[in-house]
Design a protein around this motif. Structure first.
Motif, PDB file in Angstrom:
ATOM      1  N   ASP A 285      11.926  24.583  56.993  1.00 48.34           N
ATOM      2  CA  ASP A 285      11.439  23.402  56.274  1.00 48.34           C
ATOM      3  C   ASP A 285      11.621  22.121  57.076  1.00 48.34           C
ATOM      4  O   ASP A 285      11.754  21.029  56.511  1.00 48.34           O
ATOM      5  CB  ASP A 285      12.145  23.263  54.918  1.00 48.34           C
ATOM      6  CG  ASP A 285      11.776  24.380  53.956  1.00 48.34           C
ATOM      7  OD1 ASP A 285      10.628  24.856  54.037  1.00 48.34           O
ATOM      8  OD2 ASP A 285      12.634  24.792  53.146  1.00 48.34           O
ATOM      9  N   GLY A 286      11.627  22.258  58.401  1.00 47.88           N
ATOM     10  CA  GLY A 286      11.775  21.094  59.269  1.00 47.88           C
ATOM     11  C   GLY A 286      13.129  20.438  59.196  1.00 47.88           C
ATOM     12  O   GLY A 286      13.354  19.417  59.854  1.00 47.88           O
ATOM     13  N   ALA A 287      14.074  21.009  58.420  1.00 45.11           N
ATOM     14  CA  ALA A 287      15.337  20.327  58.162  1.00 45.11           C
ATOM     15  C   ALA A 287      16.552  21.095  58.649  1.00 45.11           C
ATOM     16  O   ALA A 287      17.596  20.492  58.924  1.00 45.11           O
ATOM     17  CB  ALA A 287      15.485  20.064  56.662  1.00 45.11           C
ATOM     18  N   LEU A 288      16.469  22.407  58.755  1.00 45.98           N
ATOM     19  CA  LEU A 288      17.606  23.221  59.160  1.00 45.98           C
ATOM     20  C   LEU A 288      17.222  24.016  60.401  1.00 45.98           C
ATOM     21  O   LEU A 288      16.244  24.770  60.383  1.00 45.98           O
ATOM     22  CB  LEU A 288      18.009  24.176  58.022  1.00 45.98           C
ATOM     23  CG  LEU A 288      19.079  25.214  58.343  1.00 45.98           C
ATOM     24  CD1 LEU A 288      20.391  24.563  58.750  1.00 45.98           C
ATOM     25  CD2 LEU A 288      19.298  26.146  57.145  1.00 45.98           C
ATOM     26  N   LEU A 289      17.993  23.840  61.474  1.00 43.85           N
ATOM     27  CA  LEU A 289      17.721  24.532  62.732  1.00 43.85           C
ATOM     28  C   LEU A 289      18.812  25.565  62.969  1.00 43.85           C
ATOM     29  O   LEU A 289      20.004  25.234  62.984  1.00 43.85           O
ATOM     30  CB  LEU A 289      17.673  23.534  63.896  1.00 43.85           C
ATOM     31  CG  LEU A 289      17.400  24.107  65.294  1.00 43.85           C
ATOM     32  CD1 LEU A 289      16.024  24.770  65.357  1.00 43.85           C
ATOM     33  CD2 LEU A 289      17.512  23.009  66.353  1.00 43.85           C
ATOM     34  N   LEU A 290      18.413  26.816  63.136  1.00 45.92           N
ATOM     35  CA  LEU A 290      19.348  27.889  63.440  1.00 45.92           C
ATOM     36  C   LEU A 290      19.199  28.245  64.905  1.00 45.92           C
ATOM     37  O   LEU A 290      18.161  28.748  65.332  1.00 45.92           O
ATOM     38  CB  LEU A 290      19.067  29.115  62.567  1.00 45.92           C
ATOM     39  CG  LEU A 290      19.178  28.903  61.052  1.00 45.92           C
ATOM     40  CD1 LEU A 290      18.865  30.195  60.323  1.00 45.92           C
ATOM     41  CD2 LEU A 290      20.572  28.401  60.677  1.00 45.92           C
ATOM     42  N   ASP A 291      20.227  27.953  65.683  1.00 49.49           N
ATOM     43  CA  ASP A 291      20.316  28.155  67.121  1.00 49.49           C
ATOM     44  C   ASP A 291      19.516  27.100  67.880  1.00 49.49           C
ATOM     45  O   ASP A 291      18.287  27.011  67.765  1.00 49.49           O
ATOM     46  CB  ASP A 291      19.874  29.567  67.532  1.00 49.49           C
ATOM     47  CG  ASP A 291      20.964  30.590  67.243  1.00 49.49           C
ATOM     48  OD1 ASP A 291      22.145  30.213  67.291  1.00 49.49           O
ATOM     49  OD2 ASP A 291      20.632  31.748  66.960  1.00 49.49           O
ATOM     50  N   LEU A 292      20.255  26.303  68.623  1.00 50.53           N
ATOM     51  CA  LEU A 292      19.658  25.283  69.483  1.00 50.53           C
ATOM     52  C   LEU A 292      19.485  25.886  70.867  1.00 50.53           C
ATOM     53  O   LEU A 292      20.455  26.303  71.501  1.00 50.53           O
ATOM     54  CB  LEU A 292      20.556  24.048  69.544  1.00 50.53           C
ATOM     55  CG  LEU A 292      20.058  22.894  70.405  1.00 50.53           C
ATOM     56  CD1 LEU A 292      18.737  22.357  69.874  1.00 50.53           C
ATOM     57  CD2 LEU A 292      21.114  21.797  70.468  1.00 50.53           C
ATOM     58  N   THR A 293      18.255  25.952  71.341  1.00 58.67           N
ATOM     59  CA  THR A 293      17.935  26.597  72.615  1.00 58.67           C
ATOM     60  C   THR A 293      17.270  25.605  73.551  1.00 58.67           C
ATOM     61  O   THR A 293      16.787  24.546  73.107  1.00 58.67           O
ATOM     62  CB  THR A 293      16.996  27.793  72.380  1.00 58.67           C
ATOM     63  OG1 THR A 293      15.827  27.336  71.686  1.00 58.67           O
ATOM     64  CG2 THR A 293      17.679  28.862  71.538  1.00 58.67           C
ATOM     65  N   PRO A 294      17.222  25.896  74.852  1.00 56.83           N
ATOM     66  CA  PRO A 294      16.561  24.978  75.787  1.00 56.83           C
ATOM     67  C   PRO A 294      15.109  24.729  75.391  1.00 56.83           C
ATOM     68  O   PRO A 294      14.386  25.654  75.030  1.00 56.83           O
ATOM     69  CB  PRO A 294      16.659  25.720  77.131  1.00 56.83           C
ATOM     70  CG  PRO A 294      17.828  26.634  76.976  1.00 56.83           C
ATOM     71  CD  PRO A 294      17.831  27.048  75.538  1.00 56.83           C
TER      72      PRO A 294
ATOM     73  N   ASN B 251      13.436  15.393  61.531  1.00 58.72           N
ATOM     74  CA  ASN B 251      13.988  15.484  60.172  1.00 58.72           C
ATOM     75  C   ASN B 251      15.094  16.532  60.043  1.00 58.72           C
ATOM     76  O   ASN B 251      15.540  16.830  58.928  1.00 58.72           O
ATOM     77  CB  ASN B 251      12.870  15.819  59.175  1.00 58.72           C
ATOM     78  CG  ASN B 251      11.870  14.690  59.030  1.00 58.72           C
ATOM     79  OD1 ASN B 251      12.247  13.515  59.026  1.00 58.72           O
ATOM     80  ND2 ASN B 251      10.596  15.035  58.933  1.00 58.72           N
ATOM     81  N   VAL B 252      15.545  17.096  61.177  1.00 62.00           N
ATOM     82  CA  VAL B 252      16.606  18.103  61.127  1.00 62.00           C
ATOM     83  C   VAL B 252      17.914  17.445  60.696  1.00 62.00           C
ATOM     84  O   VAL B 252      18.346  16.446  61.276  1.00 62.00           O
ATOM     85  CB  VAL B 252      16.768  18.787  62.505  1.00 62.00           C
ATOM     86  CG1 VAL B 252      18.029  19.651  62.537  1.00 62.00           C
ATOM     87  CG2 VAL B 252      15.543  19.640  62.814  1.00 62.00           C
ATOM     88  N   ARG B 253      18.539  18.012  59.672  1.00 61.50           N
ATOM     89  CA  ARG B 253      19.793  17.473  59.139  1.00 61.50           C
ATOM     90  C   ARG B 253      20.996  18.351  59.448  1.00 61.50           C
ATOM     91  O   ARG B 253      22.132  17.928  59.278  1.00 61.50           O
ATOM     92  CB  ARG B 253      19.660  17.304  57.619  1.00 61.50           C
ATOM     93  CG  ARG B 253      18.579  16.313  57.205  1.00 61.50           C
ATOM     94  CD  ARG B 253      18.964  14.891  57.609  1.00 61.50           C
ATOM     95  NE  ARG B 253      17.883  13.935  57.333  1.00 61.50           N
ATOM     96  CZ  ARG B 253      17.049  13.500  58.228  1.00 61.50           C
ATOM     97  NH1 ARG B 253      17.140  13.947  59.493  1.00 61.50           N
ATOM     98  NH2 ARG B 253      16.113  12.623  57.916  1.00 61.50           N
ATOM     99  N   GLN B 254      20.752  19.584  59.876  1.00 59.73           N
ATOM    100  CA  GLN B 254      21.857  20.483  60.176  1.00 59.73           C
ATOM    101  C   GLN B 254      21.420  21.456  61.256  1.00 59.73           C
ATOM    102  O   GLN B 254      20.306  21.995  61.219  1.00 59.73           O
ATOM    103  CB  GLN B 254      22.256  21.274  58.930  1.00 59.73           C
ATOM    104  CG  GLN B 254      23.474  22.149  59.093  1.00 59.73           C
ATOM    105  CD  GLN B 254      24.779  21.370  58.937  1.00 59.73           C
ATOM    106  OE1 GLN B 254      24.917  20.558  58.034  1.00 59.73           O
ATOM    107  NE2 GLN B 254      25.721  21.612  59.834  1.00 59.73           N
ATOM    108  N   VAL B 255      22.295  21.688  62.240  1.00 55.91           N
ATOM    109  CA  VAL B 255      22.054  22.674  63.297  1.00 55.91           C
ATOM    110  C   VAL B 255      23.211  23.658  63.273  1.00 55.91           C
ATOM    111  O   VAL B 255      24.378  23.268  63.427  1.00 55.91           O
ATOM    112  CB  VAL B 255      21.956  22.018  64.693  1.00 55.91           C
ATOM    113  CG1 VAL B 255      21.697  23.088  65.756  1.00 55.91           C
ATOM    114  CG2 VAL B 255      20.869  20.958  64.710  1.00 55.91           C
ATOM    115  N   LEU B 256      22.897  24.933  63.067  1.00 54.60           N
ATOM    116  CA  LEU B 256      23.922  25.973  63.003  1.00 54.60           C
ATOM    117  C   LEU B 256      23.709  26.964  64.131  1.00 54.60           C
ATOM    118  O   LEU B 256      22.581  27.396  64.383  1.00 54.60           O
ATOM    119  CB  LEU B 256      23.861  26.703  61.652  1.00 54.60           C
ATOM    120  CG  LEU B 256      24.120  25.846  60.413  1.00 54.60           C
ATOM    121  CD1 LEU B 256      23.964  26.690  59.153  1.00 54.60           C
ATOM    122  CD2 LEU B 256      25.509  25.214  60.469  1.00 54.60           C
ATOM    123  N   LEU B 257      24.780  27.322  64.798  1.00 48.96           N
ATOM    124  CA  LEU B 257      24.728  28.307  65.873  1.00 48.96           C
ATOM    125  C   LEU B 257      25.190  29.661  65.337  1.00 48.96           C
ATOM    126  O   LEU B 257      26.089  29.735  64.490  1.00 48.96           O
ATOM    127  CB  LEU B 257      25.626  27.884  67.035  1.00 48.96           C
ATOM    128  CG  LEU B 257      25.289  26.541  67.699  1.00 48.96           C
ATOM    129  CD1 LEU B 257      26.277  26.259  68.827  1.00 48.96           C
ATOM    130  CD2 LEU B 257      23.865  26.535  68.217  1.00 48.96           C
TER     131      LEU B 257
END
Length: 420
Positions: A41-50, A65-71
């Motif tokens: 939903d443009g707001a939660l990112l799972l795994d930040l990659t290059p 609009n990302v509010r949370q990044v979880l690895l």
């Protein structure tokens, strides 16, 4: 929930940098895959990659609009730059739950490798499970909540993870199973999609957006499959691969044991070692009761999920390896090797047994994968008994295949679809 797959590949991507293998050479266009990352939903990112920001832009999305990044797993190599305006990534302790401001509910799921899986709940009750590369749930992921609408995991690397989810009710026939963390171990081209379809899963290109909970026709799994092939063609491996993501499989070995034959014992041992530990084994040629849904509790039956439960066994998959050894046993019992016995009732007795087996295949409600040798393409046997076996195996294969929705021929490790 809208899920955008910014990448669907293994942590090193596909193609791997500097790798000359055939899979990497063919990974161009839609077959090229960046390291797996999910945007919800443009707001939660799972795994930040290059290159996450560029991947989002190519998919028509933005990370602003990302509010949370979880690895989900430890990232090796150089540190990944966090795009401007994106929160610092973090991990959630196993079992902990978060209620995010954008309406998502997140629960950290323990896995059996270093890392964490995440169960994501949407505002309308839809649920998604995402697991890191090479991971399976360490416990009951669904916790009695019923099946997920979507599961995103390393299907090819850990088919047993999908089997566990099916066993505890977290995945059912309506769950959309998406394969990610795709590496160069799978042959290129349509073979990827064929293997996934056999497991009830699918792959999509990087940048694809999906609605969690939206109906999608899952791959149509055949109830009966016959895998044919020559010696050492890879037919047994292909058959085992087709059931690797399903629980409570009963492996039916028709060869049994041979006293004093160390080479045969080594073959049997190699087969056992590559099977999932949860599979049960039955060493028998009495196939008709098994096809009818009865359990086999004789020699070689091992413990496993569902053993001792007649109701569960009636629906659990069968893998029969192989029909040529079953035929050898049947011919032994009716005296088919002797010309006089064959002419005076042996042929009729054998054909009656084959007809009974084929009728049981037609009537079975159990998922079935059977293996058989494809013979007759080489030297004509020198003896009448050898020619008789060749002819009867050809007839058995043809009759058995006629009752199967899916028939494969394996040549040099490559599966060719004959039907299905």
């Amino acid at each position: 929930m809208e899920l955008t797959l910014l990448g669907t590949g293994a942590p090193e991507g596909l193609p791997r940098p500097g790798c000359p293998c055939a899979s990497c050479a063919a990974a161009t266009g839609d077959a090229a895959r960046a390291a797996t990352a999910l945007l919800l939903d443009g707001a939660l990112l799972l795994d930040l990659t290059p290159g996450a920001a560029f991947a989002a832009a190519r998919a028509g999305q933005s990370l602003t609009n990302v509010r949370q990044v979880l690895l989900t797993h430890p990232h090796e190599g150089p540190a990944v730059e966090v795009p401007t305006g994106v929160p610092q990534p973090g991990r959630v302790a196993d079992g902990r739950e978060l209620a995010l401001l954008d309406g998502h509910r997140v629960r950290a799921v323990a896995v059996d490798v270093p890392g964490t899986g995440y169960e994501i709940g949407g505002t309308y009750g839809e649920r998604l499970l995402y697991l890191p590369p090479g991971a399976a749930p360490a416990g009951a992921a669904a916790e009695g909540k019923g099946p997920y609408e979507m599961v995103v995991l390393d299907v090819l690397g850990r088919p047993d993870a999908l089997a566990r989810l099916r066993a505890n009710g977290a995945v059912d026939a309506a769950t959309d199973v998406i394969a990610v963390h795709i590496d160069h171990d799978t042959p290129p081209g349509e073979e990827l999609h064929r293997r996934l379809a056999a497991l009830g899963a699918r792959a999509v290109p990087d940048g694809t957006s999906l609605l969690v909970g939206e109906y999608h026709a899952v791959p149509d799994l055949p109830r009966r499959t016959l895998v044919l092939g020559g010696a050492r063609s890879g037919k047994s491996v292909e058959a085992e691969r087709r059931l690797a993501a399903f629980p409570d499989v009963l492996y039916v070995a028709t060869g049994g044991l041979r006293d004093g034959d160390t080479e045969w014992a080594a073959r049997v041992s190699a087969h056992r070692e590559r099977r999932p530990s949860s599979w049960r084994t039955a060493e028998t040629c009495d196939l008709v009761p098994l096809l009818a849904g009865e359990d086999e509790t004789g020699s070689g039956a091992g413990p496993g999920p569902g053993s001792g439960s007649a109701e569960k066994t009636a629906d659990s998959p069968l893998l029969i390896d192989c029909l040529s050894l079953w035929l050898t046993h049947a011919m032994d019992e009716v005296g088919a090797w002797d010309d006089e016995t064959w002419a005076n009732g042996g042929e009729r007795a054998l054909h009656a047994r084959v007809d009974e087996l084929v009728a049981a295949v037609r009537a079975t409600r159990r998922p079935l994968v059977a293996v058989s040798n494809e013979v007759g393409s080489g030297v004509v046997p020198a003896t009448p008994a050898g020619r008789r076996f060749r002819d009867e195996l050809g007839r058995l294969n043809a009759s058995f295949a006629a009752e199967c929705e899916h028939v494969l021929l394996v040549v040099a490790g490559q599966a060719i679809t004959l039907r299905g």
